[in-house]
Design a protein around this motif. Structure first.
Motif, PDB file in Angstrom:
ATOM      1  N   VAL B   4       0.875  -1.175   0.000  1.00 20.39           N
ATOM      2  CA  VAL B   4       0.000   0.000   0.000  1.00 20.39           C
ATOM      3  C   VAL B   4       0.905   1.215   0.000  1.00 20.39           C
ATOM      4  CG1 VAL B   4      -1.840   1.244   1.177  1.00 20.39           C
ATOM      5  CG2 VAL B   4      -1.752  -1.250   1.301  1.00 20.39           C
ATOM      6  N   GLN B  25      -3.122   0.481  -3.796  1.00 25.90           N
ATOM      7  CA  GLN B  25      -2.783  -0.864  -3.317  1.00 25.90           C
ATOM      8  C   GLN B  25      -2.688  -1.800  -4.520  1.00 25.90           C
ATOM      9  OE1 GLN B  25      -5.218  -3.499  -3.450  1.00 25.90           O
ATOM     10  NE2 GLN B  25      -7.112  -2.343  -3.744  1.00 25.90           N
ATOM     11  N   HIS B  29      -7.542  -5.596  -3.574  1.00 24.10           N
ATOM     12  CA  HIS B  29      -8.441  -5.590  -2.419  1.00 24.10           C
ATOM     13  C   HIS B  29      -9.699  -4.785  -2.708  1.00 24.10           C
ATOM     14  CE1 HIS B  29      -5.096  -6.527   0.735  1.00 24.10           C
ATOM     15  NE2 HIS B  29      -5.534  -7.607   0.119  1.00 24.10           N
ATOM     16  N   MET B  32     -11.020  -0.330   1.030  1.00 16.65           N
ATOM     17  CA  MET B  32      -9.962   0.643   1.299  1.00 16.65           C
ATOM     18  C   MET B  32     -10.463   1.648   2.322  1.00 16.65           C
ATOM     19  SD  MET B  32      -8.100   1.145  -2.401  1.00 16.65           S
ATOM     20  CE  MET B  32      -6.594   1.820  -1.681  1.00 16.65           C
ATOM     21  N   SER B  93      -5.950  -1.180   3.284  1.00 16.20           N
ATOM     22  CA  SER B  93      -6.804  -1.975   2.410  1.00 16.20           C
ATOM     23  C   SER B  93      -6.974  -3.364   2.995  1.00 16.20           C
ATOM     24  CB  SER B  93      -6.227  -2.054   0.992  1.00 16.20           C
ATOM     25  OG  SER B  93      -5.086  -2.887   0.958  1.00 16.20           O
ATOM     26  N   GLN B 102      -6.121  -5.520   8.074  1.00 17.23           N
ATOM     27  CA  GLN B 102      -5.947  -4.429   7.136  1.00 17.23           C
ATOM     28  C   GLN B 102      -4.458  -4.183   6.951  1.00 17.23           C
ATOM     29  OE1 GLN B 102      -8.244  -0.967   8.317  1.00 17.23           O
ATOM     30  NE2 GLN B 102     -10.146  -2.141   8.382  1.00 17.23           N
TER      31      GLN B 102
END
Lengths: 112, 113
Positions: B4, B25, B29, B32, B93, B102
């Motif tokens: 990220v 990212q 994913h 976010m 993300s 995360q």
């Protein structure tokens, strides 16, 4: 309202000491609790706990969850200066998405 | 490895300026997030997005807006920066394979003068 509270806010110990960091929570539909370590930059994931009483361990770090009393502890044994960081606790809220509510964090400082 | 990235590590802006913070990212994913981090207050969620063009307010959305035109990119916009928006901004993300974990970017320290 979902709430995550960490204590202490800050802690200063000498290298070699053992520390215990606390995280208590009040959330509806509890599913899990996560611990992160934040040094100078991005928080990095440490543990996720879902079951009560089962210890998760990684080297000198370990964590356990008590779902009855609604808290978790993070233990660090034989602390080193590299353990100096902010330790964050978080729980998922709002079932259906992966939103996390974080505690305020504990700033741990290890003195050589 | 999940990566990220955030557009700036440090940013200084003047009161009233429009500020764009970008986050990218590389792990495809769905989710976010934008947080701000202040001493004693921890991480507070500003906005999050669970799909392209979808957004939801977090706990402190006032004074901010977001944009997600592509899956990999989530932008935070300060329409008219104010001094109380001086803070560390963190993007994160997550996706189906990560559970609730995360992945965070390195953060942008924004100072509004």
């Amino acid at each position: 309202e979902d709430k995550v509270v960490q204590s202490p806010l800050s802690l200063v110990v000498h290298e070699g000491d053992t520390v215990t960091l606390n995280c208590s929570y009040e959330v509806t539909n509890f599913r899990s609790l996560l611990w992160y370590k934040q040094e100078k930059k991005a928080p990095t994931f440490l543990f996720m706990l879902t079951s009560s009483g089962i210890e998760k361990k990684s080297g000198r770090l370990s964590s356990i969850l008590d779902k009855k009393e609604l808290f978790s502890i993070l233990n660090i044994t034989a602390t080193q200066t590299g353990d100096s960081a902010i330790y964050l606790c978080a729980v998922p809220v709002n079932f259906g998405n992966e939103k996390l509510t974080f505690g305020t964090g504990t700033r741990l400082t290890i003195i050589p | 490895d999940v990566k990220v990235t955030q557009s700036s590590r440090y940013l200084v802006k003047r009161t009233g300026e429009k500020v764009f913070l970008e986050c990218v990212q590389d792990m495809d994913h769905e989710n976010m997030f934008w947080y701000r981090q202040d001493p004693g207050l921890g991480l507070r969620l500003i906005y999050f997005s669970y799909d392209v063009k979808m957004k939801e307010k977090g706990d402190i959305p006032e004074g901010y807006s977001v944009s997600r035109e592509k899956k990999e990119r989530f932008s935070l916009i300060l329409e008219s920066a104010s001094t109380n928006q001086t803070s560390m901004y963190l993007c994160a993300s997550s996706g189906p394979g990560t559970g609730y974990e995360q992945y965070f970017g390195p953060g942008t320290r924004l100072t509004v003068t």
